[in-house]
Design an enzyme around this catalytic site. Sequence first.
Site, PDB file in Angstrom:
ATOM      1  N   ASP A   1       0.853  -1.189   0.000  1.00 39.50           N
ATOM      2  CA  ASP A   1       0.000   0.000   0.000  1.00 39.50           C
ATOM      3  C   ASP A   1       0.888   1.237   0.000  1.00 39.50           C
ATOM      4  OD1 ASP A   1      -2.223   1.562   0.053  1.00 39.50           O
ATOM      5  OD2 ASP A   1      -2.837   1.081   2.085  1.00 39.50           O
TER       6      ASP A   1
ATOM      7  N   GLU B   1      -6.257   4.785  -9.459  1.00 36.27           N
ATOM      8  CA  GLU B   1      -7.574   5.279  -9.043  1.00 36.27           C
ATOM      9  C   GLU B   1      -8.171   6.317  -9.987  1.00 36.27           C
ATOM     10  OE1 GLU B   1      -9.781   6.167  -4.838  1.00 36.27           O
ATOM     11  OE2 GLU B   1      -7.759   5.372  -4.986  1.00 36.27           O
TER      12      GLU B   1
ATOM     13  N   LYS C   1      -9.223   1.588  -9.786  1.00 27.98           N
ATOM     14  CA  LYS C   1      -9.819   1.791  -8.461  1.00 27.98           C
ATOM     15  C   LYS C   1     -10.973   2.790  -8.552  1.00 27.98           C
ATOM     16  CE  LYS C   1      -7.400   1.942  -4.612  1.00 27.98           C
ATOM     17  NZ  LYS C   1      -6.385   2.364  -3.617  1.00 27.98           N
TER      18      LYS C   1
ATOM     19  N   THR D   1     -12.935   0.478  -3.990  1.00 32.74           N
ATOM     20  CA  THR D   1     -12.290   0.952  -2.775  1.00 32.74           C
ATOM     21  C   THR D   1     -13.275   1.733  -1.903  1.00 32.74           C
ATOM     22  OG1 THR D   1     -10.315   2.120  -1.971  1.00 32.74           O
ATOM     23  CG2 THR D   1     -11.475   3.083  -3.864  1.00 32.74           C
TER      24      THR D   1
ATOM     25  N   PHE E   1     -12.007  -1.412   4.163  1.00 33.54           N
ATOM     26  CA  PHE E   1     -11.053  -0.634   4.952  1.00 33.54           C
ATOM     27  C   PHE E   1     -11.155  -0.969   6.439  1.00 33.54           C
ATOM     28  CE2 PHE E   1      -9.434   3.134   2.341  1.00 33.54           C
ATOM     29  CZ  PHE E   1      -9.507   2.439   1.162  1.00 33.54           C
TER      30      PHE E   1
END
Length: 316
Positions: free
Chosen positions: A17, A96, A132, A156, A178
């Site tokens: 990440d 993303e 994403k 996400t 998350f």
Amino acid sequence: MSNKLDQLKSMTDVVADTGDIEAIERFTPMDATTNPSLLLKAAQLPQYANLVIEAKAWAQQQGGSEADQLANCSDKLAVAIGCEILKIIPGKISTEVDSRLSFDTPATIEKARKLIGLYAEAGIEANRVLIKIASTWEGIKAAEVLEKEGINCNLTLLFGFAQAAACAEAGVFLISPFVGRILDWYKANTDKAEYAAEEDPGVLSVSRIYNFYKQHNYSTVVMGASFRNMGEIEQLAGCDRLTISPGLLEELANDNGSLEKKLSPDNTGEAIAKPGNTEQAFRWAMNEDAMATEKLAEGIRNFTIDQIKLETLLKS
């Protein structure tokens, strides 16, 4: 005995990440993922200075308004950093879509196609990229279209079961629930300030989603994200994938204790029923889940703040 990072890699695909090349080289993850916050940090690293210059020059060549050039520059930089990362990982990079498009299905589809096109121009095939997208209803519907086109998506900012169920029904390639941000919400909004790892609300949420997917034979990959501590990671050992920050990867690598596999398709607990798969059912379920609603909105706002900061940096 091998360290916990190596043990984890034997049962779960580990994803970095971070956009930091040096960290990725050190921990040798399968995949890597970026977002506006990580790109903002990466754009300020000396090793990416030339990529920033090249992205600016390319955007100017494309012409258009200042807003068009900024968008092109940002997209080009995201893809350029993604290409650098792909040189050192065997798997996929997640890139993303602009979070300001989170409630616009057609615009999200268009942006995803553009990013895949930029990767193609750089010689990267679509099967090495995940797009994403925020797990709004509009984002999930965009992903449903993209998946049918062969563009795999990483949904996400996923906090609630309704989001996970809708993603699975849409045939999304991968979701990123998350963990740590769920814990943050419960600490801030309940009387309980500390949670044992096995009682962590984020851990329980991802475990339920994992079990639900396996029970109903969904192919969507579950990738736990946003970890606050080692305990959360250890409780999700065995999950399809986990995306972990360099700091926690370091802790895992330095710990030679034993790591137990916690999640398995062979042991998914009590049956979990499918919820209704309509927009009305989705929105009602989200309305009933204050944590998921608030954290989704907050995540979109914060990614947008960092996207604007990145664009301000690229203007200079």
